[in-house]
Design a protein around this motif. Structure first.
Motif, PDB file in Angstrom:
ATOM      1  N   MET A   1       7.479  -8.623   1.616  1.00  0.00           N
ATOM      2  CA  MET A   1       6.416  -7.917   2.340  1.00  0.00           C
ATOM      3  C   MET A   1       6.554  -8.111   3.841  1.00  0.00           C
ATOM      4  O   MET A   1       6.379  -7.160   4.618  1.00  0.00           O
TER       5      MET A   1
ATOM      6  N   THR B   1      -3.029 -10.810   1.372  1.00  0.00           N
ATOM      7  CA  THR B   1      -2.613 -10.543   2.748  1.00  0.00           C
ATOM      8  C   THR B   1      -3.719  -9.841   3.526  1.00  0.00           C
ATOM      9  O   THR B   1      -4.814  -9.595   2.995  1.00  0.00           O
TER      10      THR B   1
ATOM     11  N   TYR C   1      -1.478  -4.581   5.029  1.00  0.00           N
ATOM     12  CA  TYR C   1      -1.672  -3.539   4.029  1.00  0.00           C
ATOM     13  C   TYR C   1      -1.539  -2.139   4.635  1.00  0.00           C
ATOM     14  O   TYR C   1      -0.887  -1.259   4.066  1.00  0.00           O
ATOM     15  N   GLN C   2      -2.122  -1.947   5.793  1.00  0.00           N
ATOM     16  CA  GLN C   2      -2.101  -0.625   6.425  1.00  0.00           C
ATOM     17  C   GLN C   2      -0.701  -0.212   6.857  1.00  0.00           C
ATOM     18  O   GLN C   2      -0.402   0.984   6.949  1.00  0.00           O
TER      19      GLN C   2
ATOM     20  N   TYR D   1       7.239  -5.159   6.288  1.00  0.00           N
ATOM     21  CA  TYR D   1       6.235  -4.874   7.315  1.00  0.00           C
ATOM     22  C   TYR D   1       6.904  -4.626   8.661  1.00  0.00           C
ATOM     23  O   TYR D   1       6.599  -3.648   9.349  1.00  0.00           O
TER      24      TYR D   1
ATOM     25  N   TYR E   1       0.565   1.732   3.921  1.00  0.00           N
ATOM     26  CA  TYR E   1      -0.299   2.802   3.418  1.00  0.00           C
ATOM     27  C   TYR E   1       0.109   4.110   4.072  1.00  0.00           C
ATOM     28  O   TYR E   1      -0.181   4.358   5.243  1.00  0.00           O
TER      29      TYR E   1
ATOM     30  N   HIS F   1      -6.408  -7.511  -0.796  1.00  0.00           N
ATOM     31  CA  HIS F   1      -5.209  -6.797  -1.204  1.00  0.00           C
ATOM     32  C   HIS F   1      -4.273  -7.710  -2.014  1.00  0.00           C
ATOM     33  O   HIS F   1      -3.177  -8.066  -1.586  1.00  0.00           O
TER      34      HIS F   1
ATOM     35  N   GLU G   1      -5.551  -6.930   6.175  1.00  0.00           N
ATOM     36  CA  GLU G   1      -5.689  -5.481   6.275  1.00  0.00           C
ATOM     37  C   GLU G   1      -4.580  -4.888   7.136  1.00  0.00           C
ATOM     38  O   GLU G   1      -4.057  -3.807   6.851  1.00  0.00           O
TER      39      GLU G   1
END
Length: 435
Positions: free
Chosen positions: A123, A295, A300-301, A127, A304, A106, A297
């Motif tokens: 980020m 970064t 990233y999720q 997050y 998403y 990612h 998963e």
């Protein structure tokens, strides 16, 4: 004549970075016409061995034929397209390649190291907000650390010269003690000192993890702090502490990545996989501005979602530029196919052996080396030491740019045995000539 004319025109028209411009009344700028390998050439035909890799970016030498060819080929196909709503082959290939090399994925692209740090900080903060923990909004960083000069990056930088003037503009961050082994007690080993400083970090996180989003760290070498080196045990313990206390680890490998410490990533030497990995400088071989944040998963999720506001709404106009990505792909191909890091190990042994005289010099303190970085501190009280040493080095065909009283070598990986000999011999002459 061309040298003098261009230097004066530049002094009047260009505001040069990290420079008190008035100093160039006494120390003229050095105009460069071309470069080849480890050498830079001015308009009068004088040459300078680029022992600092042009601010640590030029890992494979100037005018490298494979990178040149890759850029020519890409230039005929696509110079740029926005990465919002579009994509292209070089950025996809580079992202896949970096994912395979690092164990992360990612990739989010920017243009420079400070921008990459900004992205990682945002980020991490976002997050925790998406994860329902908006109170985690502070950052911790090491004393002496340097992460860039944009406002977010400067907030986690601990170099007073850079941050003091802008302190009212900066977010508060917490500075924890550095594991720089030069500060160890007499008889205390580098690993013992690293463990002691990791205990300081543990004490801080134990009390403050509930409000701490991330720890920002330069793995193994704090470059701007005078090439401060530390044992991998600190990085290993810091990673475990971050995991235990649910704090992100941001690895700033902007200067030390791409093989500079002997492995592709410095983090590899501590078997650490950070939450965010920042790369730049050597990534494009020193050709074009490019940086990236990789970064996990899990991170990233957290973004998403169907809701736009939960996405990472950050952008740069030249994000993932095809030319820069092509230069990076060529750089990675050379590193792998020509087994550059393996060759570097032999070069590192050779240079360190040849520099024994420097290491034992009466005015040299803390000679140190990791991978393709060497540094030593000079015993001097001269406040203008760095500028004077740099000027004297140029007279001996060397581009050296001391950090305070720390002299360092960070040459392109293509440096040849005879060039290593020249670099060491002439540096030793410079030290002998100190008043």
């Amino acid at each position: 004549m061309k040298n003098r004319d261009l230097a004066e025109r530049s002094r009047k028209a260009v505001w040069h970075p990290c420079t008190q411009m008035k100093v160039h009344e006494r120390f003229p700028l050095v105009p460069i016409e071309r470069g080849k390998g480890v050498w830079l050439y001015d308009f009068d035909g004088r040459r300078y061995l680029d022992a600092v890799a042009s601010w640590w970016v030029n890992v494979l030498g100037h005018a490298h034929p494979r990178i040149n060819a890759a850029l020519r080929e890409q230039l005929e196909r696509l110079e740029h397209v926005m990465l919002a709503g579009f994509t292209h082959e070089p950025v996809v290939e580079l992202s896949e390649r970096l994912g395979a090399l690092t164990g992360l994925g990612h990739c989010f692209y920017a243009s420079d190291g400070a921008s990459a740090i900004e992205i990682a900080l945002k980020m991490s903060f976002h997050y925790w907000r998406n994860a329902g923990q908006p109170e985690k909004r502070r950052y911790a960083a090491l004393s002496g650390g340097y992460h860039g000069e944009t406002l977010g990056a400067l907030s986690v930088t601990d170099v007073p010269l850079f941050r003091d003037a802008y302190a009212p503009l900066l977010r508060q961050s917490t500075i924890v003690p550095s594991p720089d082994w030069r500060a160890a007690e007499p008889g205390e080993s580098a690993i013992e000192y690293a463990i002691r400083r990791a205990a300081d970090l543990e004490s801080y996180l134990e009390k403050n993890h509930g409000e701490t989003a991330a720890l920002v760290i330069e793995p193994l070498v704090q470059c701007a702090a005078g090439m401060a080196m530390y044992h991998p045990e600190y990085l290993r313990r810091a990673s475990k502490l971050c995991e235990r206390y649910e704090v992100h680890l941001i690895a700033d490998e902007i200067a030390v990545g791409c093989g500079r410490t002997g492995t592709f990533l410095a983090c590899e030497q501590a078997s650490v996989l950070p939450d965010f990995l920042c790369l730049s400088k050597g990534l494009s071989g020193g050709y074009l501005p490019l940086s990236v944040v990789l970064t996990t998963e899990r991170v990233y999720q957290a973004f998403y979602d169907d809701e736009v506001a939960r996405g990472f709404l950050h952008s740069h106009s030249y994000t993932g530029n095809p030319l820069a990505c092509s230069a990076a792909l060529a750089t990675l191909a050379v590193l792998e196919e020509e087994r550059v890091l393996e060759a570097n190990r032999a070069k590192a042994i050779s240079l360190t052996a040849k520099a024994r005289g420097i290491a034992s010099h009466s005015r040299v303190r803390h000679f140190r080396n990791i991978g393709m970085i060497w540094a030593f501190d000079v015993d001097t009280q001269d406040p203008s030491f760095g500028r004077r040493f740099q000027a004297a080095a140029l007279e001996r065909e060397l581009l050296l740019r001391p950090l305070g009283r720390t002299v360092y070598f960070m040459p392109p990986y293509v440096i040849a045995p005879e060039e290593i000999e020249l670099l060491v011999e002439r540096t030793a002459q410079l030290i002998d000539a100190l008043e």
